[in-house]
Scaffold this active site. Structure first.
Site, mmCIF file in Angstrom:
data_model
loop_
_atom_site.group_PDB
_atom_site.id
_atom_site.type_symbol
_atom_site.label_atom_id
_atom_site.label_comp_id
_atom_site.label_asym_id
_atom_site.label_seq_id
_atom_site.Cartn_x
_atom_site.Cartn_y
_atom_site.Cartn_z
ATOM 1 C CB CYS A 2 38.471 -1.112 -7.121
ATOM 2 S SG CYS A 2 37.929 -2.016 -5.675
ATOM 3 N NE ARG A 50 37.751 -3.508 -0.631
ATOM 4 C CZ ARG A 50 37.467 -4.069 0.532
ATOM 5 N NH1 ARG A 50 38.432 -4.409 1.357
ATOM 6 N NH2 ARG A 50 36.208 -4.288 0.883
ATOM 7 C CG LEU A 51 36.804 4.268 -1.851
ATOM 8 C CD1 LEU A 51 37.737 5.034 -0.917
ATOM 9 C CD2 LEU A 51 36.045 5.243 -2.755
ATOM 10 C CB ILE A 53 32.231 0.704 -0.414
ATOM 11 C CG1 ILE A 53 33.025 1.780 -1.165
ATOM 12 C CG2 ILE A 53 30.795 1.151 -0.162
ATOM 13 C CD1 ILE A 53 33.053 3.126 -0.499
ATOM 14 C CG ASN A 75 35.332 0.765 -10.650
ATOM 15 O OD1 ASN A 75 34.971 1.168 -9.558
ATOM 16 N ND2 ASN A 75 35.400 1.554 -11.715
ATOM 17 N N GLY A 76 32.958 -1.024 -8.745
ATOM 18 C CA GLY A 76 31.533 -0.721 -8.721
ATOM 19 C C GLY A 76 30.838 -1.282 -7.499
ATOM 20 C CD GLU A 77 29.690 -0.512 -3.897
ATOM 21 O OE1 GLU A 77 29.374 -1.650 -3.481
ATOM 22 O OE2 GLU A 77 30.587 0.181 -3.401
ATOM 23 C CB ILE A 290 29.312 23.892 -4.183
ATOM 24 C CG1 ILE A 290 28.988 23.403 -5.599
ATOM 25 C CG2 ILE A 290 30.099 22.861 -3.408
ATOM 26 C CD1 ILE A 290 30.210 23.362 -6.488
#
Length: 661
Positions: A2, A50-51, A53, A75-77, A290
């Protein structure tokens, strides 16, 4: 994953404005496009984007405890949340979600401010304790996730990015000390930001606000994990223990309810992540790489080798960057001057990866943890150089090296040789810093205007930022002391900043298994001779990964995520240089000396010298200055530095502690 933000007024009777909190939150949409949430109660407001996951359905933040007296945005895991949850439930705590975030409020209930010691993960946390009327901010041990704050006379603001803090209407002033550090390092080290009023919460620290006062203390100190010269463990035993630690760290980092992949450059670090992932995971592995149309900067063939070896679902892209168009985007992402040019390939790699997955694993931290930097070799060579007769070491060899032809290719041996001989005879900590500095004190005096130099009052040396950590690690052997310096400054303030901003610009979460704190503590507990015998960089990681990685990968020379900045400055970026570094513009700005900037540019364009890093730093700064300062930038033109200051940050009522855990 987040973006978080928050605000608390020092006066309890003054309520936080919903529209102000919403404005702060909106600046972080790129970090969390899936959802938003708010907590508003009197003089306190918490916000998040929020993203999604983990726990996609019920993991909405802010999260609270059973009686709604503790609230958090995060924010995090948290990678060890399953076992933490079981322990907390055994102690009677009741959960209403399946998200890792909820363990934070219950751990705080159980352990108070010591809750951070129980977390294994990457995190930036804002937590409100209604009963104690205190706000707690915490950042993970290594600084993987960012957290900024501004302690002002009437309020405290915090956010995942500086732009969230500025959205509250703060009109900041530029910190010239931070500018000086930026010129030295090409990034701004914590706790500084480019603004006097905004600070970075340092890695491994907790901040507590209560009644308008804040305290900041360190809760984790890597220097406590001593390496002993008497350590007689057999290399085979060390390799076996490291492999198990790495495998367990990788397994934990795979927790996700959304698709997951791996950044794959083909170097030792990213290749090791793929190999360890295959060891811990039987399902398909997605890898992303890449390359560039300039063959000297393209290493896609190394990535293909690993993709084939481990049968990954591999996606690669050859990029022709429009760097002139990209630069303003980068300036916006970083919020302050940041001139590590490897941000450019990281941006494109994140863009490619996000088209396919939401989470990626990366090999960042490998150089700091496993001894991968050329400066570690240079230190050992400097000890030999110091034994040479003075006429050789101080006169003849430097004179010969400075006559080497100027190169602007990927491998600039002339540049490295000059940096070596110019600094090899300094004391160890100072020379390690000098090999990483780009504008030294004399260069700063030449490039900064008289007004800026007067405001700085002679304070041009950035080494004390590093010296503090070199002295903290004085009980370690030399290699561990240098690695400690890099882990405390370069890793959190350059490497991890680059990865966080470039990935989150594309709403991509990046995890870094090498920075599992148990792996870091284990590696710092080993003597330097086990990590780098002779001049063998990443010796222990190579020995641990032998049999899993192909010989070509293990023997591959150190590369790095390089881009052809010297050539770009002469061609693709030349219009930007002519615009932003023109003598008239520099003179009106009042920060740099027009004649010095013009000489650096003309000498580089003519091929008389390679000043690419210096010019790049000046170009990035001036892009930031014009696009991000807004009214401050307009005020400063024509009045030199009237609105730019160089005094320490004014933290009302701050008690700063530096205790370890």
């Amino acid at each position: 994953m987040c973006g978080i933000a928050g605000k608390v007024y020092h006066q309890q009777e003054r309520p936080v404005e919903p529209e102000a909190l919403a404005a702060m939150c909106e600046t972080l949409v790129h970090r969390g496009p899936d959802d938003k949430g708010f907590y508003l109660e009197g003089n306190v407001g918490l916000a998040m984007r929020r993203l999604s996951i983990i726990d996609l359905d019920t993991g909405k933040q802010p999260i609270h405890n059973e009686d709604c007296t503790v609230w958090t945005v995060f924010n995090g895991e948290i990678y060890n949340y399953p076992e933490l949850r079981r322990e907390l439930e055994a102690h009677g705590h009741r959960f209403y979600t399946r998200t890792d975030t909820e363990v934070i409020v219950h751990l705080y209930e159980e352990h108070g401010l010591d809750f951070v010691h129980h977390l294994n993960g990457m995190f930036a946390i804002g937590l409100w304790d209604e009963t104690r009327r205190q706000l707690v901010l915490a950042r993970d041990r290594l600084g993987i996730k960012p957290l900024f704050y501004a302690h002002l006379p009437e309020r405290l603001l915090f956010g995942s990015e500086i732009k969230a803090i500025l959205a509250d209407g703060l009109h900041p002033t530029t910190d010239l000390d931070a500018l000086s550090h930026y010129l030295s390092l090409l990034y701004i080290p914590a706790p500084h930001t480019i603004y006097r009023e905004v600070r970075k919460l340092e890695a491994g620290h907790v901040l507590v606000w209560r009644d308008g006062q804040i305290t900041v203390r360190r809760y984790w100190d890597l220097s406590q994990f001593l390496s002993s010269a008497a350590d007689r463990r057999q290399p085979a035993d060390v390799e076996a223990e490291l492999l198990e630690l790495l495998t367990d760290a990788l397994r934990r980092h795979l927790i996700s309810d959304v698709p997951l992949g791996v950044f794959l450059s083909g170097g030792l670090d990213s290749s090791s992540i793929v190999a360890l992932m295959r060891r811990a995971h039987n399902g398909p592995i997605k890898t992303f790489s890449i390359g560039f149309n300039d063959p000297s900067y393209d290493e896609l063939h190394y990535a293909r080798l690993i993709a084939q070896r481990f049968e990954t679902e591999h996606t690669e892209l050859t990029v022709t960057p429009d760097v002139a168009e990209l630069m303003p985007k980068l300036v916006y992402c970083f919020d302050e001057p940041f001139a590590d040019s490897s941000a450019i390939p990281t941006y494109y790699l994140s863009q490619l990866t996000r088209r396919n997955v939401t989470v990626a694993l990366g090999g960042d931290g490998g150089d700091e943890i496993f001894a991968g930097y050329l400066t570690y070799q240079a230190d050992k060579l400097a000890r030999l150089y110091d034994r040479l007769p003075d006429f050789l070491a101080r006169r003849i060899l430097p004179a010969l090296v400075h006559r080497l032809p100027v190169s602007d290719g990927k491998i600039s041996l002339d540049f490295k040789a000059r940096r070596f001989v110019d600094n090899a005879l300094l004391e160890p900590g100072r020379r390690h810093y000098a090999w990483k500095a780009f504008f030294d004190d004399s260069h700063k005096r030449a490039v900064l205007s008289d007004d800026v130099l007067t405001a700085l009052d002679g304070s041009l040396d950035s080494y004390p930022l590093f010296q503090r950590y070199f002295e903290e690690a004085g009980h370690h052997d030399p290699l561990n002391a240098f690695m400690y310096m890099d882990t405390k400054v370069y890793l959190p303030d350059d490497i991890l900043v680059k990865v966080d901003r470039m990935s989150m610009a594309h709403s991509l979460e990046v995890r870094v298994p090498f920075l599992d704190y148990r792996v870091v503590e284990f590696m710092f507990g080993l003597p330097g001779r086990l990590k780098m015998p002779g001049l063998n960089l990443k010796h222990l990681l190579k020995k641990t990964m032998r049999g899993m990685l192909p010989p070509q990968t293990l023997k591959k020379p150190k590369g790095g995520f390089n881009v052809p900045i010297p050539r770009w400055l002469k061609h693709e970026l030349r219009p930007l240089i002519e615009h932003y570094l023109s003598a008239s513009r520099i003179k009106a700005q009042g920060i740099f000396r027009p004649e010095t900037v013009s000489r650096l540019v003309s000498d580089h364009l003519a091929g008389r010298a390679n000043y690419s890093r210096n010019i790049w730093a000046l170009l990035v700064f001036n892009l930031w200055h014009e696009s991000s300062l807004g009214s401050l930038s307009r005020q400063s033109r024509g009045c030199s530095i009237s609105c730019i200051t160089s005094s320490p940050a004014l933290h009302q009522g701050v008690e700063l502690e530096s205790r370890g855990s």
